[in-house]
Design an enzyme around this catalytic site. Sequence first.
Site, short mmCIF file in Angstrom:
data_model
loop_
_atom_site.label_atom_id
_atom_site.label_comp_id
_atom_site.label_asym_id
_atom_site.label_seq_id
_atom_site.Cartn_x
_atom_site.Cartn_y
_atom_site.Cartn_z
N HIS A 46 -8.38 24.87 1.89
CA HIS A 46 -7.54 25.81 0.81
C HIS A 46 -6.77 26.47 2.02
CE1 HIS A 46 -5.97 27.49 -2.70
NE2 HIS A 46 -6.14 28.63 -2.08
N HIS A 92 -3.90 26.65 -8.90
CA HIS A 92 -4.79 27.27 -9.15
C HIS A 92 -5.69 26.75 -10.02
CE1 HIS A 92 -6.01 32.04 -9.04
NE2 HIS A 92 -5.95 31.62 -7.65
#
Length: 768
Positions: A46, A92
């Site tokens: 990420h 998200h």
Amino acid sequence: MTAPFTPAEIAAEGIKPEEYEDIVQRLGRHPNKAELGMFGVMWSEHCCYKNSRPLLSNFPTEGERILVGPGENAGVVDLGDGLRLAFKIESHNHPSAVEPFQGAATGVGGILRDIFTMGARPIAILNSLRFGNLDDARNRRIFTGVVDGISHYGNCVGVPTVGGEIYFDPAYSGNPLVNAMALGLMETEEIVKAGASGIGNPVLYVGSTTGRDGMGGASFASAELTDQSMDDRPAVQVGDPFLEKSLIEACLEAFKSGAVVAAQDMGAAGITCSTAEMAAKGGVGIELDLDKIPVRETGMVPYEYLLSESQERMLFVAQPGREQELIDIFHRWGLQAVVAGQVIADPIVRIFFQGGIAAEIPATALADNTPIYHRQLLDQAPDYAQQAWQWQESDLSPAAIAGIEIAGQKQSWNEVLLTLLDSPTIASKHWVYRQYDHQVQNNTVIVPGGADAAVVRVRPLDAKPEECVIGVAATTDCNARYVYLNPLEGAKAAVAEAARNLSCVGAEPLAVTDNLNFGSPENPVGYWQLALACEGIAEGCRQLNTPVTGGNVSLYNETLDSNGRPQPIYPTPVIGMVGRVENINKVVGQGWRNSGNGIYLLGSNDGNTLGGSEYLAVVHHTVAGQPPQVDFDLEKAVQKACRHGIAQGWVNAAHDCAEGGLSVALAEMAIASQLGAEINLPDSDQRLDNLLFGESASRIVVAVAPEHQPAWENYLAGQSLPWQKLGVVGTAQGNLTFIDAQNNALIDLPVSALTEPWQTAIARRLKS
């Protein structure tokens, strides 16, 4: 020397055994608990893109309007007239799977911070959302929770949610995709960047307090979703949109003062990421004292401070001697602001806690010189793709004038069209966007659902609305089924469709921000999908002259099936694209304006295919075949003609042919205007279902008033693109009729009959 950690403790931070050995070698010692956590989040996919960075390097990133490319919080393009646009998309996904409301809400908050951290005032939000089928109760809960979260945060923070896309497919069951895109307007030449500088300059912590929410969110986002993922709900952040609204105003006021040297929001990995990235980008170090950090919980230890992802927090480097000026600004807005550290010459991140050193790591080891994996690419397409490519249209029942036989039942083309309009992917998203405030700020030119792209007026703060005619268009696009079947061609198609949607409102495509949502890159098939999709994006962006200014990579989007085997989502490289509108008064929507207007097709049906189509998936329950391929010369010609027609005032409605093909595109235009039409299909050797519902790139349907048709047709005659006049717009409460070359009526339905399933499809399923 600190005692070594157990393999389980190392794995719990998302660190591989060989990566831990690398850490020990770099530090010359074993890390402590806080340092191990810092490496865990910063070396996660990420944060460091360790599997995707080599692939991203092939993207075109430079252009005449590009002011800021990849590497900063957001990309920036030049709109002319002293105006600049900051824009970015981020995901998200994992948080939204386990805590849909907060996951989606904080996704909006995070992308807004990326925008105003650059010194831009947020002016619009878009979303690209994917969910499993709504006949499943869990998928319904995730869907409604995500929509509630987006509307809550966006509405409260005062930024309009103006557009986006929503797809429903079993591939996203339990693993939704929530990609948020934001745009911001800059009126000055001063762009705030993240690189720290000025030895001895004070480092300020501003915004909200720090708590234990969002612990390890970056690592959580870099792992597969399992049955135990619900236990990771503490890794989901909790947002406060009213506090963020104050933070926007305080930051923009602070930037205007000239007292800010650099700024970085605290998103993934919180304090760890902001300090490491600011130091690494500036080639300096940062010292930070955790005892100075405002907290909302007691008894916190360095590991918790450093990995917390509490929302609405920023880190500033200030001009020396002007700290109090900045602190006063934030206090005036009811926010925290403290001097928590300083810039140092030694390029390390040094963290103090209770008088001692809690962590000491070279900045580049965390934020720049991170592990990179060059994985081997499959030398041929995997079995699933090769099997899918064996499918042919002849595998279907014959397509007759009266319809087609499906599972032993005859269906008319009327019934097939109504079935497609009832598909939630195609159907109206009114249930969703009626919950969004899309008119706040009073600059929204086209409301959601009214056109192929969102359009927002560019209005500087001190300008009168009537004086502002320049606009910004934005869209998010990706047909993931295409990418699943052929990642290279599917990614090209996503770029082409994004540009086509901008052209349908008259906007000149400028630049791209991408969100790469994929499964595990450690799976050879997953890496093959990722690598080829990146190649397709690069090719599409070069062809259409839309450089990539940055984006987001979200991997490990997988759930486990009943046998414990990973089930990845469809590879979904979402393309967020922005364009410039010269005059918002000339923008067109997708609804026909008046009866008697001519209906034209730009492009050709010759490239149609049923492979990967919505018709094949929804009506025949089959995902197979080759998806459409993009001819970029034709694509550019079609888009240029559409933009020119709009600029000249000839074209008064435009809509691209996407899911569901020509029939669905025309039905959507009829529904938008509540006007019927008579469509004359050309003589063709194609199957009737391919002609009606087949999908291809490079097709736009436009409407032109009778008085403009001679000039329009004269212009088209001089262009190197296929086109044809399809028919004429009919009357209110009329029928949409498709007539073949032999004068057979293939489809003949009242517009009211088209509207009902299209308008109610999602709401009906939510009541089930």
